[in-house]
Write a protein that holds these residues in place. Structure first.
Motif, PDB file in Angstrom:
ATOM      1  N   UNK A 201      -4.149  61.655 -21.238  1.00  0.00           N
ATOM      2  CA  UNK A 201      -4.062  60.539 -20.281  1.00  0.00           C
ATOM      3  C   UNK A 201      -4.674  61.006 -18.974  1.00  0.00           C
ATOM      4  N   UNK A 202      -5.523  60.186 -18.363  1.00  0.00           N
ATOM      5  CA  UNK A 202      -5.972  60.476 -17.009  1.00  0.00           C
ATOM      6  C   UNK A 202      -6.664  59.258 -16.415  1.00  0.00           C
ATOM      7  N   UNK A 203      -6.469  59.064 -15.131  1.00  0.00           N
ATOM      8  CA  UNK A 203      -7.102  57.986 -14.365  1.00  0.00           C
ATOM      9  C   UNK A 203      -6.733  58.197 -12.900  1.00  0.00           C
ATOM     10  N   UNK A 204      -7.439  57.514 -12.021  1.00  0.00           N
ATOM     11  CA  UNK A 204      -7.040  57.509 -10.616  1.00  0.00           C
ATOM     12  C   UNK A 204      -5.734  56.751 -10.467  1.00  0.00           C
ATOM     13  N   UNK A 235      -8.973  61.625 -23.389  1.00  0.00           N
ATOM     14  CA  UNK A 235      -8.627  60.232 -23.636  1.00  0.00           C
ATOM     15  C   UNK A 235      -8.260  59.565 -22.310  1.00  0.00           C
ATOM     16  N   UNK A 236      -9.151  58.796 -21.710  1.00  0.00           N
ATOM     17  CA  UNK A 236      -8.809  58.119 -20.446  1.00  0.00           C
ATOM     18  C   UNK A 236      -7.722  57.074 -20.672  1.00  0.00           C
ATOM     19  N   UNK A 237      -6.940  56.829 -19.647  1.00  0.00           N
ATOM     20  CA  UNK A 237      -5.883  55.830 -19.711  1.00  0.00           C
ATOM     21  C   UNK A 237      -6.417  54.508 -19.130  1.00  0.00           C
ATOM     22  N   UNK A 258      -4.952  48.004 -13.200  1.00  0.00           N
ATOM     23  CA  UNK A 258      -5.563  47.575 -14.464  1.00  0.00           C
ATOM     24  C   UNK A 258      -7.060  47.887 -14.520  1.00  0.00           C
ATOM     25  N   UNK A 259      -7.606  48.500 -13.476  1.00  0.00           N
ATOM     26  CA  UNK A 259      -9.049  48.741 -13.424  1.00  0.00           C
ATOM     27  C   UNK A 259      -9.550  49.777 -14.409  1.00  0.00           C
ATOM     28  N   UNK A 260      -8.638  50.600 -14.954  1.00  0.00           N
ATOM     29  CA  UNK A 260      -9.066  51.632 -15.901  1.00  0.00           C
ATOM     30  C   UNK A 260      -8.978  51.173 -17.352  1.00  0.00           C
ATOM     31  N   UNK A 271     -16.108  47.203 -18.096  1.00  0.00           N
ATOM     32  CA  UNK A 271     -17.002  48.093 -17.369  1.00  0.00           C
ATOM     33  C   UNK A 271     -16.530  49.543 -17.478  1.00  0.00           C
ATOM     34  N   UNK A 272     -15.220  49.755 -17.428  1.00  0.00           N
ATOM     35  CA  UNK A 272     -14.687  51.110 -17.595  1.00  0.00           C
ATOM     36  C   UNK A 272     -14.931  51.599 -19.014  1.00  0.00           C
ATOM     37  N   UNK A 273     -14.750  50.713 -19.987  1.00  0.00           N
ATOM     38  CA  UNK A 273     -14.984  51.090 -21.378  1.00  0.00           C
ATOM     39  C   UNK A 273     -16.404  51.442 -21.676  1.00  0.00           C
TER      40      UNK A 273
END
Length: 278
Positions: A201-204, A235-237, A258-260, A271-273
């Motif tokens: 898991x990772x995101x801003x 694996x991005x969150x 919800x931007x990620x 766009x993130x995907x």
């Protein structure tokens, strides 16, 4: 052999049509973090033949709930709890044999829920050691407080006393900048230099720039991780849509936003995907 102009045109067109997909970034490392409520979504959209995205896990030891199974991606089982209704420890062996997953993640953020490193070590020795597939130590938070995060991992390894057999250190990270993320990953490597790292898991953390900020962060983070030989998977969150996240995990929305999310509300890639497929 003599070719007519028409034949040459036909050969050119068919060769182009059946050309192998372009090999992109993410050399076997990128995967989808798939929540239990994702049934309407199709993970196969990310299985485009380029090899950019290869993996999927869903915090459980049962196959992903979706409109297309695992979408052609390699499923990784996760025994996220010591023993719980969704993934009973007594069924772990049977589920692994039935589904054939060859990598096993364990315990989701035990450092944050009060599980002691000693009890985790004993549980791991009894229940996870017997598996001869690839295995990770529990996924920990990026907290720097004493007894949490990387220090919790170190304490568990110490409690194992050389009796825990594992292939990966498993990390989560949420923070404010790419530089902070890079520093954290490098710190983990420096602390555990002989063990491969997975980041599940990772995101801003809820950036003011919303989706645009998350996209920019992912672009930099993916490039950074692709270049590290000691990072095996990431694996991005999170692989869901804004609406599904808001309906099912309000805590994640308040913490990350919800931007990620890797999907749009209509089920298409966001766009993130799209950064995943670069």
């Amino acid at each position: 052999m003599k070719f007519t102009l028409a034949a040459c045109v036909f050969v050119a067109l068919t060769s182009s049509a059946f050309a192998a997909p372009e090999k992109r970034s993410g050399p076997g490392k990128r995967g989808l973090c798939w929540p239990y409520y994702n049934t309407p979504l199709n993970p196969g959209l990310f299985h485009d033949g380029s090899g950019s995205v290869n993996l999927i896990y869903d915090y459980e030891t049962y196959a992903p709930l979706s409109s297309n199974g695992n979408g052609g991606l390699a499923f990784i089982g996760m025994q996220r709890c010591m023993d719980c209704q969704s993934s009973p420890i007594a069924e772990l062996k049977a589920r692994q044999q039935e589904q054939g997953f060859v990598t096993l993640f364990t315990l989701n953020e035990p450092d944050a829920n009060g599980t002691s490193p000693a009890s985790a070590a004993q549980w791991y020795i009894e229940n996870i050691n017997p598996f001869t597939i690839k295995k990770s130590l529990p996924a920990v938070t990026s907290s720097t407080s004493p007894g949490l995060g990387l220090s919790w991992v170190a304490e568990m390894i110490s409690a194992c006393a050389g009796q825990c057999y594992y292939d990966y250190i498993n990390l989560h990270w949420y923070g404010q900048s790419l530089a902070e993320f890079e520093s954290y990953v490098e710190q983990a490597h420096n602390q555990f230099p002989n063990t491969q790292i997975v980041i599940t898991e990772f995101a801003l953390q809820n950036p003011s720039g919303g989706q645009a900020a998350q996209v920019s962060f992912f672009e930099g983070a993916f490039s950074f991780l692709d270049g590290l030989s000691y990072v095996a998977m990431y694996f991005p969150f999170v692989a869901t849509s804004p609406n599904l996240l808001a309906e099912n995990d309000s805590g994640a929305v308040s913490y990350v936003g919800t931007g990620s999310t890797l999907y749009n509300n209509d089920g298409s890639i966001s766009a993130a995907g799209k950064v995943m497929l670069m």
